[in-house]
Design a protein around this motif. Structure first.
Motif, PDB file in Angstrom:
ATOM      1  N   ALA A 214       0.770  -1.031   0.135  1.00  0.00           N
ATOM      2  CA  ALA A 214       0.077   0.107  -0.005  1.00  0.00           C
ATOM      3  C   ALA A 214       0.943   1.309  -0.077  1.00  0.00           C
ATOM      4  CB  ALA A 214      -0.837  -0.161   1.193  1.00  0.00           C
ATOM      5  N   ASN A 215       1.940   1.325   0.664  1.00  0.00           N
ATOM      6  CA  ASN A 215       2.862   2.298   0.668  1.00  0.00           C
ATOM      7  C   ASN A 215       3.500   2.519  -0.753  1.00  0.00           C
ATOM      8  OD1 ASN A 215       3.089   3.131   3.521  1.00  0.00           O
ATOM      9  ND2 ASN A 215       4.168   0.981   3.682  1.00  0.00           N
ATOM     10  N   TYR A 216       3.786   1.570  -1.263  1.00  0.00           N
ATOM     11  CA  TYR A 216       4.196   1.805  -3.045  1.00  0.00           C
ATOM     12  C   TYR A 216       3.170   2.443  -3.677  1.00  0.00           C
ATOM     13  CZ  TYR A 216       5.436   0.647  -7.496  1.00  0.00           C
ATOM     14  OH  TYR A 216       5.770   0.626  -8.988  1.00  0.00           O
ATOM     15  N   LYS A 217       1.890   1.834  -3.780  1.00  0.00           N
ATOM     16  CA  LYS A 217       0.716   2.210  -4.488  1.00  0.00           C
ATOM     17  C   LYS A 217       0.499   3.777  -4.219  1.00  0.00           C
ATOM     18  CE  LYS A 217      -0.274  -1.410  -7.051  1.00  0.00           C
ATOM     19  NZ  LYS A 217      -0.137  -1.400  -8.121  1.00  0.00           N
ATOM     20  N   LEU A 218       0.547   4.243  -2.814  1.00  0.00           N
ATOM     21  CA  LEU A 218       0.296   5.640  -2.700  1.00  0.00           C
ATOM     22  C   LEU A 218       1.544   6.252  -3.242  1.00  0.00           C
ATOM     23  CD1 LEU A 218      -0.627   5.498   1.077  1.00  0.00           C
ATOM     24  CD2 LEU A 218      -2.128   6.374  -0.948  1.00  0.00           C
ATOM     25  N   GLY A 219       2.653   5.927  -3.410  1.00  0.00           N
ATOM     26  CA  GLY A 219       3.727   6.546  -3.718  1.00  0.00           C
ATOM     27  C   GLY A 219       3.539   6.782  -5.266  1.00  0.00           C
ATOM     28  N   VAL A 220       3.123   5.680  -6.032  1.00  0.00           N
ATOM     29  CA  VAL A 220       2.922   5.918  -7.436  1.00  0.00           C
ATOM     30  C   VAL A 220       1.652   6.777  -7.656  1.00  0.00           C
ATOM     31  CG1 VAL A 220       1.630   4.534  -9.293  1.00  0.00           C
ATOM     32  CG2 VAL A 220       3.323   3.497  -7.858  1.00  0.00           C
ATOM     33  N   MET A 221       0.605   6.894  -6.754  1.00  0.00           N
ATOM     34  CA  MET A 221      -0.248   7.842  -6.954  1.00  0.00           C
ATOM     35  C   MET A 221       0.148   9.355  -6.831  1.00  0.00           C
ATOM     36  SD  MET A 221      -3.510   6.086  -5.407  1.00  0.00           S
ATOM     37  CE  MET A 221      -5.000   6.871  -6.346  1.00  0.00           C
ATOM     38  N   VAL A 236       8.532   9.769  -3.099  1.00  0.00           N
ATOM     39  CA  VAL A 236       9.488   9.208  -2.377  1.00  0.00           C
ATOM     40  C   VAL A 236       9.580   8.624  -1.042  1.00  0.00           C
ATOM     41  CG1 VAL A 236      12.009   9.762  -1.613  1.00  0.00           C
ATOM     42  CG2 VAL A 236      11.326  10.614  -4.029  1.00  0.00           C
ATOM     43  N   LYS A 237       8.701   9.384  -0.253  1.00  0.00           N
ATOM     44  CA  LYS A 237       8.406   8.811   1.012  1.00  0.00           C
ATOM     45  C   LYS A 237       7.846   7.220   0.888  1.00  0.00           C
ATOM     46  CE  LYS A 237       5.723   9.800   5.305  1.00  0.00           C
ATOM     47  NZ  LYS A 237       4.638  10.676   5.519  1.00  0.00           N
ATOM     48  N   GLY A 238       6.729   7.281   0.151  1.00  0.00           N
ATOM     49  CA  GLY A 238       6.104   5.821  -0.005  1.00  0.00           C
ATOM     50  C   GLY A 238       7.030   4.843  -0.540  1.00  0.00           C
ATOM     51  N   PHE A 239       8.003   5.497  -1.453  1.00  0.00           N
ATOM     52  CA  PHE A 239       8.785   4.230  -2.213  1.00  0.00           C
ATOM     53  C   PHE A 239       9.773   3.920  -1.179  1.00  0.00           C
ATOM     54  CE2 PHE A 239       8.258   6.560  -6.566  1.00  0.00           C
ATOM     55  CZ  PHE A 239       6.876   5.744  -6.775  1.00  0.00           C
ATOM     56  N   ARG A 240      10.307   4.903  -0.319  1.00  0.00           N
ATOM     57  CA  ARG A 240      11.298   4.648   0.761  1.00  0.00           C
ATOM     58  C   ARG A 240      10.739   3.615   1.648  1.00  0.00           C
ATOM     59  NH1 ARG A 240      15.932   6.854   0.478  1.00  0.00           N
ATOM     60  NH2 ARG A 240      16.055   9.142  -0.296  1.00  0.00           N
ATOM     61  N   MET A 241       9.446   3.649   2.237  1.00  0.00           N
ATOM     62  CA  MET A 241       8.836   2.605   3.033  1.00  0.00           C
ATOM     63  C   MET A 241       8.644   1.367   2.439  1.00  0.00           C
ATOM     64  SD  MET A 241       5.884   5.233   5.072  1.00  0.00           S
ATOM     65  CE  MET A 241       5.403   4.059   6.300  1.00  0.00           C
ATOM     66  N   ALA A 242       8.611   1.176   1.199  1.00  0.00           N
ATOM     67  CA  ALA A 242       8.223   0.031   0.383  1.00  0.00           C
ATOM     68  C   ALA A 242       9.597  -0.578   0.296  1.00  0.00           C
ATOM     69  CB  ALA A 242       7.481   0.172  -0.871  1.00  0.00           C
ATOM     70  N   VAL A 243      10.587  -0.044   0.046  1.00  0.00           N
ATOM     71  CA  VAL A 243      11.703  -0.802  -0.234  1.00  0.00           C
ATOM     72  C   VAL A 243      12.525  -1.195   1.040  1.00  0.00           C
ATOM     73  CG1 VAL A 243      12.587   0.820  -2.036  1.00  0.00           C
ATOM     74  CG2 VAL A 243      13.354   1.448   0.271  1.00  0.00           C
TER      75      VAL A 243
END
Length: 357
Positions: A214-221, A236-243
């Protein structure tokens, strides 16, 4: 407290002292106490561990109609614990427990039908037993129903039913349900209109519940400005949480943010590092991007052999844009270099390759 494992599901029951019990069946006649004694022998709790004795006590209780004992006896036959493995006996006792409404047995029977394990594959029967277990709140059955309807193929795929069970799961506080509600509102399909406001709402809830995707999807949006204002820093914040959870798509997209200077200072070295992480996690687009960096000599030394190899495994994984770049790279190589590049591609594929989609 005794933790008894049946078909991978942990059931906590209190074990009471059962004085005078022994493996020669001189002991309690009450089926509940027989199950407890069976558990004690199974776990070696206060008595020497003895699976055969456990099976004897489970059988006594099962023959008196105790559903929990029937489920445990089915497990013993299915796995060959305390008795020779016998799939037919395993299915028989599991079914008896399931027919009495024992939810763990119902979920297990659904799993057997879905996988075609010990029973012929039958999605209708799998659905029936999963539904019965899910109606009683069995989390695993909810997950399997949602997965069958959302990810299934042909007639098995049913968006409306997937939405129904995703909502049930979400209402029970399951991040799996919240995330899939967000996903279905995000994409729409089979008569369900796209609703980006609902997608953001459910993704946010799922992220708060710990769902890494979900963090990744929010990052995409946020990156694409879908319903929410475009905000590269939030992306970037969402992607960092997902990585942090090793999500390859997030690693790749974080690399792109560094390459383009979106939400972070432009940094080709960081871009290459993240592309490499995602490529090693078998993301075909990242493998293509890593090949592109080698072909262009971006931060890394220009190396057409290495570029060819990464383009090659990206193409083999189904990333169509990589095919032409691989062929173009190959055209710049001598026969000796091309042979070297092909050998390098074979090695990379063995470690990081994926089957063509």
């Amino acid at each position: 407290m005794n933790i008894c494992k049946t078909f991978g599901i942990c059931v906590a029951i209190c074990v009471l002292p059962l004085g005078g019990c022994s493996s020669d069946l001189q002991g309690p006649s009450d089926p509940k106490e027989q199950v407890m004694l069976g558990d004690q022998y199974s776990d070696g709790d206060g008595v020497p561990q003895d699976y055969a004795a456990a099976v004897k006590w489970y059988r006594l209780a099962a023959e008196q109609g105790n559903a929990k004992a029937q489920d445990k006896l089915g497990f013993c036959y299915a796995e060959g614990v305390g008795v020779p493995r016998d799939d037919a006996e395993g299915v028989k006792w599991t079914r008896l427990a399931a027919e009495q409404g024992y939810l763990h047995a119902q979920a297990s029977l659904g799993s057997m039908y879905e996988a075609g394990s010990r029973l012929p594959k039958d999605y209708a029967e799998a659905e029936k037993w999963y539904c019965l277990a899910a109606d009683q709140g069995h989390a695993g059955a909810l997950v399997r129903l949602l997965s069958m309807y959302y990810y299934g193929s042909g007639e098995q795929k049913n968006f409306a039913k997937a939405m129904k069970w995703a909502r049930v799961a979400a209402d029970q506080g399951m991040n799996f349900g919240s995330y899939h509600l967000g996903l279905m509102y995000h994409t729409g399909g089979q008569g369900q209109p796209q609703d980006l406001a609902e997608a953001v709402k459910w993704y946010r809830l799922a992220a708060e519940q710990g769902e890494r995707l979900a963090n990744y999807k929010l990052g995409v949006m946020y990156r694409d400005g879908q319903f929410v204002p475009q905000d590269y820093k939030e992306a970037v914040k969402g992607f960092r949480m997902a990585v942090e959870w090793g999500i390859a798509e997030a690693e790749r997209d974080l690399g792109a943010m560094y390459e383009n200077g979106h939400g972070v200072p432009q940094d080709d070295s960081e871009a290459v590092n993240w592309y490499r992480e995602a490529a090693h996690n078998r993301d075909e687009k990242a493998q293509f991007d890593l090949g592109r960096m080698y072909a262009n000599g971006t931060w890394v030394p220009q190396d057409m052999v290495e570029a060819y190899a990464w383009f090659s495994i990206a193409a083999d994984g189904g990333y169509t844009n990589a095919v032409k770049r691989r062929d173009d790279a190959g055209g710049e190589l001598s026969p000796e270099q091309l042979s070297k590049a092909q050998k390098r591609a074979t090695k990379l594929f063995e470690k990081y390759g994926t089957k063509k989609k």
